[in-house]
Scaffold this motif. Structure first.
Motif: not given
Length: 471
Positions: A36, A43-44, A47, A107-108, A111, A114, A291, A326, A330, A334
């Protein structure tokens, strides 16, 4: 039985701990953060660009040249291997075995997953090649051997071996086993299913599924891509709508669901106590396991499908990796988790459930019979598409190891294993899938970290071009 019990003990014990606790866990989290930072957290920060250039082009007409599939067919083939039992059964198991807090770790992992999947796809396109038939082939075995050099071919071969074995677990037995279980569950909602009838249903499902897989698998990647391109969007939309309906009906429980997830992410025993066996280690591991089972980020498998895409460049296709994780984890995982928790259905913590948890959650809104039938149909389509995706991965790995001559042999064995998966015990099937999932990630992560500079260079070049940012 003694031999089988020893195998199960080894799979559940030392080998599984090594693959997950001491390898996948640090690589997925610490390695994901490293990738990252090295790629500017795209990815953030990028996005929106990723979504515009993936989901935004879904409905545009796409064509592929010889030996390739369209970018959308590549992503639906990859999604077909991930959107399935990992989202439904896998998420249920994460909660039952790791507690509510396992959803936080799921979730982590997604993230940072991705960028991990993005990196895998970028490298797959960068180092792919044409095979003897003119088809594009690629994936971890190719970017390890070509990117790291001849001295690392043994590592590429190791990945191919583990991935081939994993295709029988995660991509075959666990999927068809879940299909069979959901079908039997649907029958049970309408009539009494005796032990004899259950056994007969397993054999019937095994034979029917094997025949269907044979028809599509023997038609090659273009037929697989054509089928998954139609199945994935259709079944995903319906599943999402039904889970949203459950959450909407139980909307008052949504805040409490998030409280349960975050409050038990680091201190699970505060809620569950010691009797269930749920401790922080279990919460983290089951969140990460499911995951990975859901989106396959870090396993390197999806890169094999993406390598066949007719695309403009590595980053163009790599953006689909961000989109996949995602949507797959996600969004869909979820919704599964929230539907189960918000509905208030009874969860037997410390057990490994099948599809009965999500069926019970849907039953609180749509009735038990309809829910059982819907889950059976949804899981059948989800899992069947996963089998198709993984049949491609196994085929490519066997082709890399032994050449085209061995492909047909693998395909025949893969089709036969469909029947084995339908009639095998649930615990055995999932133990096999879990262990080889973890093992195939080891050589892939080595390749990803060693070639992270290549990914960073491709990312910088792509986003440094103003023309790409205007798309």
């Amino acid at each position: 039985m003694e031999i089988i019990n020893r195998i199960l003990a080894f799979l559940e014990g030392p080998l599984n701990d090594f693959a997950w606790m001491y390898t996948f866990l640090p690589c997925a989290i610490a390695g994901g953060f490293f990738l990252t930072l090295r790629n500017g957290g795209i990815q953030f920060t990028r996005f929106g660009h990723a979504m515009r250039n993936t989901v935004g082009k879904m409905f545009q007409k796409q064509e592929a040249g010889h030996g390739a599939i369209t970018p959308m067919q590549a992503v639906t083939t990859a999604l077909s291997a991930t959107v399935g039992t990992g989202n439904i059964v896998g998420t249920s198991q994460a909660i039952a075995l790791g507690g509510y807090g396992a959803v936080f770790w799921l979730w982590l992992a997604a993230l940072v997953g991705m960028i991990t999947k993005y990196s895998e796809i970028v490298l797959a396109i960068k180092y792919r090649e044409r095979d003897a038939k003119g088809d594009w082939v690629g994936g971890p075995m190719y970017y390890i051997s070509k990117g790291l050099g001849r001295n690392w071919k043994w590592l590429a071969a190791l990945f191919a071996v583990f991935a081939t074995l994993a295709s029988f677990g995660i991509g075959n037995m666990s999927q068809v086993n879940s299909i069979t279980g959901s079908v039997i569950g649907a029958f049970s909602a309408f009539t009494t299913v005796s032990a004899g009838m259950e056994n007969t249903l397993k054999w019937i499902m095994g034979i029917l599924l094997a025949l269907l897989v044979a028809v599509i698998l023997l038609g090659g990647i273009k037929r697989i891509g054509a089928v998954t391109e139609k199945l994935i969007p259709f079944m995903s939309i319906f599943y999402i709508l039904f889970t949203i309906a459950v959450i909407a009906v139980h909307a008052g429980n949504v805040p409490d669901a998030f409280v349960k997830i975050f409050s038990t992410a680091f201190t699970p025993q505060a809620m569950f106590g010691a009797s269930t066996g749920i401790v922080l280690k279990q919460t983290i591991i089951w969140g990460l396991r499911r995951s990975a089972f859901s989106n396959e980020a870090g396993l390197g498998s999806a890169a094999i499908a993406h390598a066949a895409a007719d695309t403009k460049g590595p980053v163009n296709q790599g953006l689909y990796g961000i989109f996949e994780v995602f949507v797959d984890t996600i969004v869909i995982c979820s919704l599964t988790a929230l539907a189960i928790i918000c509905s208030g259905v009874q969860i037997e913590f410390g057990t490994k459930p099948g599809s009965e948890l999500i069926a019970a959650a849907l039953g609180t809104v749509f009735g038990d019979k309809f829910a059982a039938l819907f889950v059976a149909i949804a899981l059948m389509l989800f899992a069947f598409s996963t089998v198709l995706g993984w049949s491609l991965y196994g085929t490519r790995c066997v082709q890399y190891l032994f050449g085209h001559g061995a492909v047909r042999v693998f395909q025949v064995i893969f089709i036969a294993v469909v029947v084995v998966g339908c009639v095998s015990p649930l615990s055995f099937v999932w133990d096999v899938a879990d262990t080889f999932n973890g093992l195939m990630a080891i050589p892939n992560f080595i390749g990803l970290f060693a070639l992270s500079g290549v990914v960073a260079a491709e990312t910088k070049q792509y986003f440094g071009n103003p023309e790409n940012l205007r798309k």
